[in-house]
Motif scaffolding. Structure first.
Motif, PDB file in Angstrom:
ATOM      1  N   PHE A 154      -8.327  -3.710  -7.463  1.00  0.00           N
ATOM      2  CA  PHE A 154      -7.073  -3.411  -6.774  1.00  0.00           C
ATOM      3  C   PHE A 154      -7.028  -3.949  -5.348  1.00  0.00           C
ATOM      4  CE2 PHE A 154      -6.784   0.533  -9.698  1.00  0.00           C
ATOM      5  CZ  PHE A 154      -6.176  -0.217 -10.689  1.00  0.00           C
ATOM      6  N   ARG A 166      -5.094   2.942  -4.302  1.00  0.00           N
ATOM      7  CA  ARG A 166      -4.625   2.538  -5.635  1.00  0.00           C
ATOM      8  C   ARG A 166      -5.614   2.969  -6.715  1.00  0.00           C
ATOM      9  NH1 ARG A 166      -2.543  -1.502  -2.257  1.00  0.00           N
ATOM     10  NH2 ARG A 166      -4.439  -2.796  -2.323  1.00  0.00           N
ATOM     11  N   GLU A 275      -2.213   6.243  -4.152  1.00  0.00           N
ATOM     12  CA  GLU A 275      -1.017   5.468  -4.428  1.00  0.00           C
ATOM     13  C   GLU A 275      -0.831   5.390  -5.937  1.00  0.00           C
ATOM     14  OE1 GLU A 275       0.421   0.875  -3.974  1.00  0.00           O
ATOM     15  OE2 GLU A 275      -0.532   1.801  -2.218  1.00  0.00           O
TER      16      GLU A 275
END
Length: 280
Positions: A154, A166, A275
């Motif tokens: 990521f 993420r 996220e």
């Protein structure tokens, strides 16, 4: 679970913080005060950056840290400006060398305390999200290593806090799709050899302990007679699972749901939130 220590500053002998403090990491491997387990004897690891090398050296073993002669030998003779040390209490994965922290990929080093809840149920879906180019580098069977390679997938190379956010968001999304109420518990240290990032977060909002050392100049003003502070550089910073001693004013707790970045002796604390997948 585990206990760990991350150091950034002028080069020091590793034993300075692994063995010498009253409540050193080696002492914590037997007598943890703040961990889930008192004893952390399911292996250990040490990783350090040299002054002239970009990639870190990593030494790991499956035995307990408190009686390992090789670890004591290394710690007494190696100096480093940035190093990680980790003592492990397994949450279910095998006690084997490839499951000991820290993990390394290129210039990156990573270690973790915590767990992905019901990892055995989520493991396949999480592993399938790892970039195929990176997948073959996964050597062990821990949730911690999968988290590392998800963060690499990521974008760890471009944006460390964003990649970790993420990763955490993806783990939570997969876990909740499987009915896991609180999928993630983590304190993480990650470095590229220049900066040190640490993270404290859990889905439940009750994360494992994490502390950072306060500025050396502040400690000298509080404790002018403390001899060991005379030999410590002003750029010294440590982030630890639990304090290495009881010196008043030496340690501050890392706030819940936050991360820090250490560079050139400065420590900057910022809020952290996962996220979720698909959020721009």
């Amino acid at each position: 679970m585990c206990r760990w220590l991350a150091y950034s500053g002028t080069p020091v002998q590793l034993e300075t913080f692994l063995y010498r403090p009253r409540h050193s990491l080696i002492d914590q491997s037997l007598h943890s005060r703040l961990g889930v387990e008192t004893t952390n004897g399911d292996g250990f690891g040490l990783g350090w950056y040299g002054e002239e090398t970009e990639t870190p050296a990593v030494v790991r073993d499956t035995g307990p840290a408190w009686n390992n002669r090789n670890l004591r030998e290394i710690a007494a003779h190696v100096r480093s400006p940035l190093f990680f040390a980790h003592v492990r209490a397994s949450t279910g994965s095998a006690v084997q060398q490839t499951n000991c922290h820290p993990f390394r990929h290129g210039r990156w080093m990573w270690m973790h305390n915590g767990a992905i809840t019901d990892f055995h149920r989520l493991r396949r879906d999480l592993a399938m999200a790892v970039d195929p180019v990176l997948f073959s580098f996964i050597e062990g069977s821990t949730d911690s290593e999968v988290m590392f390679f998800l963060a690499l997938t990521f974008g760890l190379d471009q944006d460390v806090p964003g990649a970790v956010a993420r990763m955490a968001g993806y783990v939570e999304a997969v876990g909740r799709d499987e009915g896991v109420e609180h999928p993630l518990q983590m304190t993480i240290a990650v470095s590229d050899g220049e900066r040190l990032w640490t993270f404290r977060y859990s889905s439940e909002g009750v994360s494992r302990s994490l502390y950072y050392s306060n500025r050396v100049e502040t400690l000298r003003s509080l404790h002018p007679d403390a001899e060991f502070l005379r030999d410590v550089s002003e750029g010294t910073r440590l982030v630890v699972s639990e304090p290495l001693g009881d010196l008043p004013g030496a340690w501050s707790a890392v706030p819940e749901s936050s991360y820090s970045v250490v560079h050139d002796g400065e420590l900057d604390l910022r809020p952290f939130a996962p996220e979720p997948p698909g959020r721009s």
